[in-house]
Design a protein around this motif. Sequence first.
Motif, PDB file in Angstrom:
ATOM      1  N   PHE A   1      -2.169  -1.701   9.209  1.00  0.00           N
ATOM      2  CA  PHE A   1      -3.156  -0.950   8.443  1.00  0.00           C
ATOM      3  C   PHE A   1      -3.598  -1.648   7.154  1.00  0.00           C
ATOM      4  O   PHE A   1      -4.678  -1.374   6.637  1.00  0.00           O
ATOM      5  CB  PHE A   1      -2.595   0.432   8.078  1.00  0.00           C
ATOM      6  CG  PHE A   1      -2.486   1.368   9.247  1.00  0.00           C
ATOM      7  CD1 PHE A   1      -3.562   2.159   9.618  1.00  0.00           C
ATOM      8  CD2 PHE A   1      -1.314   1.450   9.980  1.00  0.00           C
ATOM      9  CE1 PHE A   1      -3.474   3.030  10.702  1.00  0.00           C
ATOM     10  CE2 PHE A   1      -1.215   2.314  11.069  1.00  0.00           C
ATOM     11  CZ  PHE A   1      -2.296   3.105  11.430  1.00  0.00           C
TER      12      PHE A   1
ATOM     13  N   LYS B   1      -2.737   2.382   0.553  1.00  0.00           N
ATOM     14  CA  LYS B   1      -2.936   3.400   1.579  1.00  0.00           C
ATOM     15  C   LYS B   1      -2.072   3.125   2.798  1.00  0.00           C
ATOM     16  O   LYS B   1      -1.580   4.061   3.444  1.00  0.00           O
ATOM     17  CB  LYS B   1      -4.410   3.465   1.965  1.00  0.00           C
ATOM     18  CG  LYS B   1      -5.303   4.038   0.882  1.00  0.00           C
ATOM     19  CD  LYS B   1      -6.755   4.114   1.327  1.00  0.00           C
ATOM     20  CE  LYS B   1      -7.634   4.698   0.226  1.00  0.00           C
ATOM     21  NZ  LYS B   1      -9.068   4.739   0.640  1.00  0.00           N
TER      22      LYS B   1
ATOM     23  N   HIS C   1       2.986  -1.131   8.643  1.00  0.00           N
ATOM     24  CA  HIS C   1       2.274  -1.403   7.395  1.00  0.00           C
ATOM     25  C   HIS C   1       1.240  -2.508   7.579  1.00  0.00           C
ATOM     26  O   HIS C   1       0.082  -2.370   7.159  1.00  0.00           O
ATOM     27  CB  HIS C   1       3.255  -1.794   6.292  1.00  0.00           C
ATOM     28  CG  HIS C   1       2.604  -2.014   4.972  1.00  0.00           C
ATOM     29  ND1 HIS C   1       2.450  -1.006   4.051  1.00  0.00           N
ATOM     30  CD2 HIS C   1       2.040  -3.125   4.414  1.00  0.00           C
ATOM     31  CE1 HIS C   1       1.817  -1.486   2.986  1.00  0.00           C
ATOM     32  NE2 HIS C   1       1.559  -2.764   3.196  1.00  0.00           N
TER      33      HIS C   1
ATOM     34  N   VAL D   1       0.660   5.506   4.936  1.00  0.00           N
ATOM     35  CA  VAL D   1       0.701   5.666   6.389  1.00  0.00           C
ATOM     36  C   VAL D   1       2.088   5.365   6.936  1.00  0.00           C
ATOM     37  O   VAL D   1       2.662   6.156   7.697  1.00  0.00           O
ATOM     38  CB  VAL D   1      -0.344   4.753   7.069  1.00  0.00           C
ATOM     39  CG1 VAL D   1      -0.168   4.790   8.593  1.00  0.00           C
ATOM     40  CG2 VAL D   1      -1.755   5.183   6.699  1.00  0.00           C
ATOM     41  N   ASP D   2       2.654   4.204   6.540  1.00  0.00           N
ATOM     42  CA  ASP D   2       3.974   3.861   7.095  1.00  0.00           C
ATOM     43  C   ASP D   2       5.057   4.802   6.586  1.00  0.00           C
ATOM     44  O   ASP D   2       6.021   5.096   7.288  1.00  0.00           O
ATOM     45  CB  ASP D   2       4.323   2.387   6.839  1.00  0.00           C
ATOM     46  CG  ASP D   2       4.662   2.050   5.408  1.00  0.00           C
ATOM     47  OD1 ASP D   2       5.646   2.585   4.872  1.00  0.00           O
ATOM     48  OD2 ASP D   2       3.966   1.203   4.814  1.00  0.00           O
TER      49      ASP D   2
END
Length: 213
Positions: free
Chosen positions: A126, A134, A123, A138-139
């Motif tokens: 990013f 966002k 996390h 992702v994570d």
Amino acid sequence: MLKANETGNYSLIGLVMFISALIPFIFLNKHGLKQIGIKKTRKLKILGYALIAGLAFSLLLYFLGIGLYGHSYENWYEYIGKSYNIPDGISAQGKKAMFVVMAITGMTFSPIGEELFFRGIVHGSFANSIGDKKASIVDSLAFALTHISHFGLVFLNNRWDFYLVPALIWVTSMFAVSILFFQVKKRAKSIWGAVLCHSGFNLGMIYCIFYLL
């Protein structure tokens, strides 16, 4: 995990979780650790809610699995439960002792290792460039796809198989619970909120496998 499912030897899983937990402390300085949420929190009530929320989610997933697939191996908890090797003729006392051991390890190793890695390192890698919202997607996607190794790609009767629809449900559920972990981390202002929520989920799953299936 896939190799462990094939051989029945899960001894290395704890080592992997331990290494995952160490990674932030090896590569990040004090400021970096704080940035990814490794810090104290005074929001103790949120931590209590986190544990309950994780437990509730695991129970919802149990009822979904039973409702759709009953006691077949297409039910994620049934398949995961076979790795626990609970003896058929185990006594109530022996089952309780085994449950306590599994609950303690399940509430400790993977929640700490996975949350420090996914909600921490992944996390944080990013968040600065694409923002928290966002980055949480992702994570959560990474977390969910990784958990295909727990269920979806299954090893039964000495061969590998893939349960497409159950796997999609399982992965979607893992994505959703991962978003929950992030939201709890955000409200607790500490990654320990996510760890406790994850611990609650694992406790609920282990209880369902031992006593509800």
